[in-house]
Design an enzyme around this catalytic site. Structure first.
Site, PDB file in Angstrom:
ATOM      1  N   SER A  21      -9.678   6.794 -20.524  1.00 17.52           N
ATOM      2  CA  SER A  21     -10.593   7.362 -19.519  1.00 17.52           C
ATOM      3  C   SER A  21     -10.958   6.309 -18.467  1.00 17.52           C
ATOM      4  O   SER A  21     -11.137   6.642 -17.291  1.00 17.52           O
ATOM      5  CB  SER A  21     -11.835   7.982 -20.164  1.00 17.52           C
ATOM      6  OG  SER A  21     -12.647   6.992 -20.729  1.00 17.52           O
ATOM      7  N   MET A  92      -6.245  -2.785 -27.278  1.00 22.59           N
ATOM      8  CA  MET A  92      -6.670  -3.268 -28.590  1.00 22.59           C
ATOM      9  C   MET A  92      -5.862  -4.460 -29.126  1.00 22.59           C
ATOM     10  O   MET A  92      -6.053  -4.868 -30.264  1.00 22.59           O
ATOM     11  CB  MET A  92      -6.608  -2.125 -29.619  1.00 22.59           C
ATOM     12  CG  MET A  92      -7.445  -0.919 -29.237  1.00 22.59           C
ATOM     13  SD  MET A  92      -9.187  -1.325 -29.001  1.00 22.59           S
ATOM     14  CE  MET A  92      -9.684  -1.444 -30.712  1.00 22.59           C
ATOM     15  N   LEU A  95      -3.987 -10.836 -26.459  1.00 25.14           N
ATOM     16  CA  LEU A  95      -2.904 -11.489 -25.709  1.00 25.14           C
ATOM     17  C   LEU A  95      -2.785 -12.950 -26.138  1.00 25.14           C
ATOM     18  O   LEU A  95      -3.791 -13.593 -26.448  1.00 25.14           O
ATOM     19  CB  LEU A  95      -3.199 -11.404 -24.208  1.00 25.14           C
ATOM     20  CG  LEU A  95      -3.257  -9.978 -23.632  1.00 25.14           C
ATOM     21  CD1 LEU A  95      -3.860  -9.994 -22.223  1.00 25.14           C
ATOM     22  CD2 LEU A  95      -1.883  -9.331 -23.615  1.00 25.14           C
ATOM     23  N   HIS A 111     -15.840  -4.419 -21.729  1.00 23.83           N
ATOM     24  CA  HIS A 111     -16.251  -4.458 -23.132  1.00 23.83           C
ATOM     25  C   HIS A 111     -17.562  -3.686 -23.289  1.00 23.83           C
ATOM     26  O   HIS A 111     -18.492  -3.876 -22.497  1.00 23.83           O
ATOM     27  CB  HIS A 111     -16.432  -5.918 -23.563  1.00 23.83           C
ATOM     28  CG  HIS A 111     -16.765  -6.063 -25.010  1.00 23.83           C
ATOM     29  ND1 HIS A 111     -15.813  -5.938 -26.000  1.00 23.83           N
ATOM     30  CD2 HIS A 111     -17.941  -6.283 -25.637  1.00 23.83           C
ATOM     31  CE1 HIS A 111     -16.401  -6.086 -27.175  1.00 23.83           C
ATOM     32  NE2 HIS A 111     -17.687  -6.297 -26.988  1.00 23.83           N
ATOM     33  N   GLU A 176     -19.554   2.467 -17.714  1.00 21.38           N
ATOM     34  CA  GLU A 176     -18.305   1.711 -17.540  1.00 21.38           C
ATOM     35  C   GLU A 176     -17.567   2.188 -16.293  1.00 21.38           C
ATOM     36  O   GLU A 176     -16.966   1.396 -15.559  1.00 21.38           O
ATOM     37  CB  GLU A 176     -17.404   1.857 -18.763  1.00 21.38           C
ATOM     38  CG  GLU A 176     -17.957   1.167 -20.004  1.00 21.38           C
ATOM     39  CD  GLU A 176     -17.011   1.250 -21.194  1.00 21.38           C
ATOM     40  OE1 GLU A 176     -15.791   1.298 -21.003  1.00 21.38           O
ATOM     41  OE2 GLU A 176     -17.505   1.267 -22.343  1.00 21.38           O
TER      42      GLU A 176
HETATM   43  C1  GRF Z   1     -14.255   1.627 -23.720  1.00 21.46           C
HETATM   44  O1  GRF Z   1     -15.536   1.805 -24.268  1.00 21.46           O
HETATM   45  C2  GRF Z   1     -13.989   0.173 -23.441  1.00 21.46           C
HETATM   46  O2  GRF Z   1     -15.123  -0.531 -23.056  1.00 21.46           O
HETATM   47  C3  GRF Z   1     -13.519  -0.327 -24.771  1.00 21.46           C
HETATM   48  O3  GRF Z   1     -12.755   0.722 -25.299  1.00 21.46           O
HETATM   49  C4  GRF Z   1     -13.168   1.969 -24.725  1.00 21.46           C
HETATM   50  C5  GRF Z   1     -11.954   2.565 -24.105  1.00 21.46           C
HETATM   51  O4  GRF Z   1     -12.131   3.867 -23.669  1.00 21.46           O
HETATM   52  N1  GRF Z   1     -12.841  -1.590 -24.623  1.00 21.46           N
HETATM   53  P1  GRF Z   1     -11.017   4.540 -22.775  1.00 21.46           P
HETATM   54  O5  GRF Z   1      -9.670   4.396 -23.488  1.00 21.46           O
HETATM   55  O6  GRF Z   1     -11.013   3.866 -21.441  1.00 21.46           O
HETATM   56  O7  GRF Z   1     -11.409   6.003 -22.687  1.00 21.46           O
END
Ligand code: GRF
Length: 189
Positions: A21, A92, A95, A111, A176
């Site tokens: 997203s 996830m 690197l 994050h 975010e």
């Molecule tokens: C988000 O909360 C981001 O901060 C974390 O993982 C989630 C990813 O969500 N690292 P999406 O895949 O962007 O929907």
């Protein structure tokens, strides 16, 4: 990081592992005329990542790498496609030092916590279990040490008494979507 000059947008790759997203949000941001970036490549470590659908939807090149022993292939592709900037968005994998060195100061991550609090996974359950009054999200540079690079921008949100994992995650995610583009503007403008 070089400032944006003229109309040329910074060629960017987004690395994902899941829903994507934030990727979708960044793609839409990148297509605004004033956005400093264009998204030219989407890389996922899994062919099951739902976010890969956005590559099809928005006609952006996508590649899947398992990030086990093929970092040189990834670096080769990034160079070939003239990628100058990397956004991690729900990515996830960790690197390698060598990879980060090759893109020093040019990789950023979002994050879901108020770093330096709660590095790593399960940030929302940690905040709820600790009865924190606030949570939030952070955009930071990626360095060899997990979730520890220089902070670019951070947004705080209030945790209400009736918040649970789900509601908190949704609230943070909503922030975010504002924070990541704002951080990118801050870097390049
Ligand atoms: C988000 O909360 C981001 O901060 C974390 O993982 C989630 C990813 O969500 N690292 P999406 O895949 O962007 O929907």
């Amino acid at each position: 990081m070089a400032k944006l000059t003229g109309l040329k947008k910074i060629k960017t790759a987004v690395f994902i592992s899941g829903t994507g997203s934030n990727l979708k949000n960044l793609i839409e941001f990148s297509r605004i005329k004033k956005s400093p970036i264009s998204i030219n490549l989407i890389i996922s470590n899994s062919n099951k990542a739902k976010g890969l659908n956005f590559a099809t939807q928005y006609k952006i090149k996508k590649k899947i790498f398992d990030f086990k022993d093929n970092e040189n292939d990834i670096l080769f592709l990034l160079k070939k496609d003239k990628i100058e900037f990397i956004c991690l968005a729900g990515f996830m994998k960790i690197l390698s030092k060598n990879f980060i060195k090759k893109f020093k100061g040019k990789i950023v991550n979002i994050h879901p916590s108020l770093l330096p609090k709660y590095k790593g996974l399960n940030t929302h359950s940690k905040a709820i279990n600790n009865k924190d009054k606030f949570s939030g999200c952070t955009v930071h540079y990626v360095t060899a040490e997990l979730d520890s690079g220089k902070i670019i921008l951070q947004q705080k949100i209030k945790i209400e008494a009736n918040d649970n994992l789900d509601s908190l995650a949704k609230k943070v995610l909503k922030q975010e979507y504002k924070l990541y583009p704002a951080a990118i503007n801050k870097i390049f403008n």
